[in-house]
Design a protein around this motif. Sequence first.
Motif, PDB file in Angstrom:
ATOM      1  N   LEU A 227       0.853  -0.983  -0.082  1.00 43.94           N
ATOM      2  CA  LEU A 227       0.219  -0.024   0.258  1.00 43.94           C
ATOM      3  C   LEU A 227       1.045   1.291  -0.174  1.00 43.94           C
ATOM      4  CD1 LEU A 227      -2.722  -0.898   2.616  1.00 43.94           C
ATOM      5  CD2 LEU A 227      -2.648  -1.162   0.009  1.00 43.94           C
ATOM      6  N   GLY A 228       0.236   2.455  -0.556  1.00 44.59           N
ATOM      7  CA  GLY A 228       0.941   3.601  -0.443  1.00 44.59           C
ATOM      8  C   GLY A 228       0.776   4.512   0.730  1.00 44.59           C
ATOM      9  N   HIS A 229       1.577   4.544   1.638  1.00 44.93           N
ATOM     10  CA  HIS A 229       1.265   5.376   2.833  1.00 44.93           C
ATOM     11  C   HIS A 229       1.146   6.775   2.909  1.00 44.93           C
ATOM     12  CE1 HIS A 229       3.514   1.244   3.975  1.00 44.93           C
ATOM     13  NE2 HIS A 229       2.534   1.419   5.142  1.00 44.93           N
ATOM     14  N   ASN A 230       1.847   7.287   1.726  1.00 44.30           N
ATOM     15  CA  ASN A 230       1.835   8.929   1.846  1.00 44.30           C
ATOM     16  C   ASN A 230       0.154   9.130   1.284  1.00 44.30           C
ATOM     17  OD1 ASN A 230       4.277   9.078   2.384  1.00 44.30           O
ATOM     18  ND2 ASN A 230       4.908   9.166   0.279  1.00 44.30           N
ATOM     19  N   MET A 231      -0.278   8.255   0.342  1.00 43.78           N
ATOM     20  CA  MET A 231      -1.721   8.517  -0.237  1.00 43.78           C
ATOM     21  C   MET A 231      -2.975   8.408   0.825  1.00 43.78           C
ATOM     22  SD  MET A 231      -3.596   9.409  -2.715  1.00 43.78           S
ATOM     23  CE  MET A 231      -3.280   9.030  -4.561  1.00 43.78           C
ATOM     24  N   PHE A 232      -2.546   7.262   1.691  1.00 41.28           N
ATOM     25  CA  PHE A 232      -3.704   7.120   2.838  1.00 41.28           C
ATOM     26  C   PHE A 232      -3.677   8.039   3.742  1.00 41.28           C
ATOM     27  CE2 PHE A 232      -3.748   2.820   0.458  1.00 41.28           C
ATOM     28  CZ  PHE A 232      -5.230   2.692   0.171  1.00 41.28           C
TER      29      PHE A 232
END
Length: 324
Positions: A227-232
């Motif tokens: 998962l993309g942590h920055n986006m979430f």
Amino acid sequence: MGKAGRFACVFTPMALTIASLICLIIVGLGGTNKNHAGYNSLYFFRANTTDINIDPTDLNIPKNPLTDAFINQTKDGVKDALDVKDFYHISLWNYCAGDFDNGKDKVTYCSPRKNEFWFNPVEVWGLNNTGVDKLFSKELRAGLDAYQKAAKWMFIAYVVAVVTTIVEILVGIFALFSRIGSLATTIVSTVSSFFLIAFALTATILYATLMGSFNGAVKKYNIHGSLGHNMFVVVWLAVAFSFGAGLFWLFSSCCCSGRSNRIKYGDESGKQGKYERVDSPYGHREGPAHFQSGPGYQAPHHGLPLNNVGSKPTAYEPYRTANV
């Protein structure tokens, strides 16, 4: 609480609403420019195909000396044959792909932006009619079908959240003037928060589920999803800002009327008034009262017509207000 207090009550939710809108815009910027490192770090899902290892015998490629020489038992040969990049980033509108350069991501391609976008690995990796797509588990194929449907709803929720947040800011301007404006803004904020939370929950659950199915199905090919942590982080910050704005809009509709609680007395100059004694129309102010009576005595009328005395009710006010 005066106008200044009213402004302070409205400023806080307005600032939170603008912050939520900024976060939503940042979400939409992910994957829109392959040359911008910040945009490239915003993605929901990442497929790492650096160590992909697919048995060439699973590919339906015609057998001949040329292809046998080109496709060998090494992973590099398979990657070149399928034109697979080192990583794939899935964003809201599209996907971006690239290779690792000295341990750093280097995006080399971003697909055209598309509404209701969903990432189809079989199509992107050119696995159609190769036989490899048949090796994917039923769970992964079912997960991709569910992902396609959920991605449509997720995109719609995002668009509605952006539009209602903009409307919330516009309606919030009227909240400066009355609590009715705050109440109307609270209603719009509730709608905005609902769709924003729906978008955030859908994205989180969708890609978390997809990651589990994806890793389980392609693990044997040395493909890994994350998962993309920055986006979430940005998505849930938008939710927090929107929820906080809604609470403050509700507070401003109940309190912070903008009216002053001070009651002013006296004239417009702000001077306070007091009562002072006035002369009686029937006597003098100074000195003791002298009462005369007797036959033939007539009380002085001090210029008042005698026919007005006793004929009509008169109001005598012994004190009057004077500014000091």
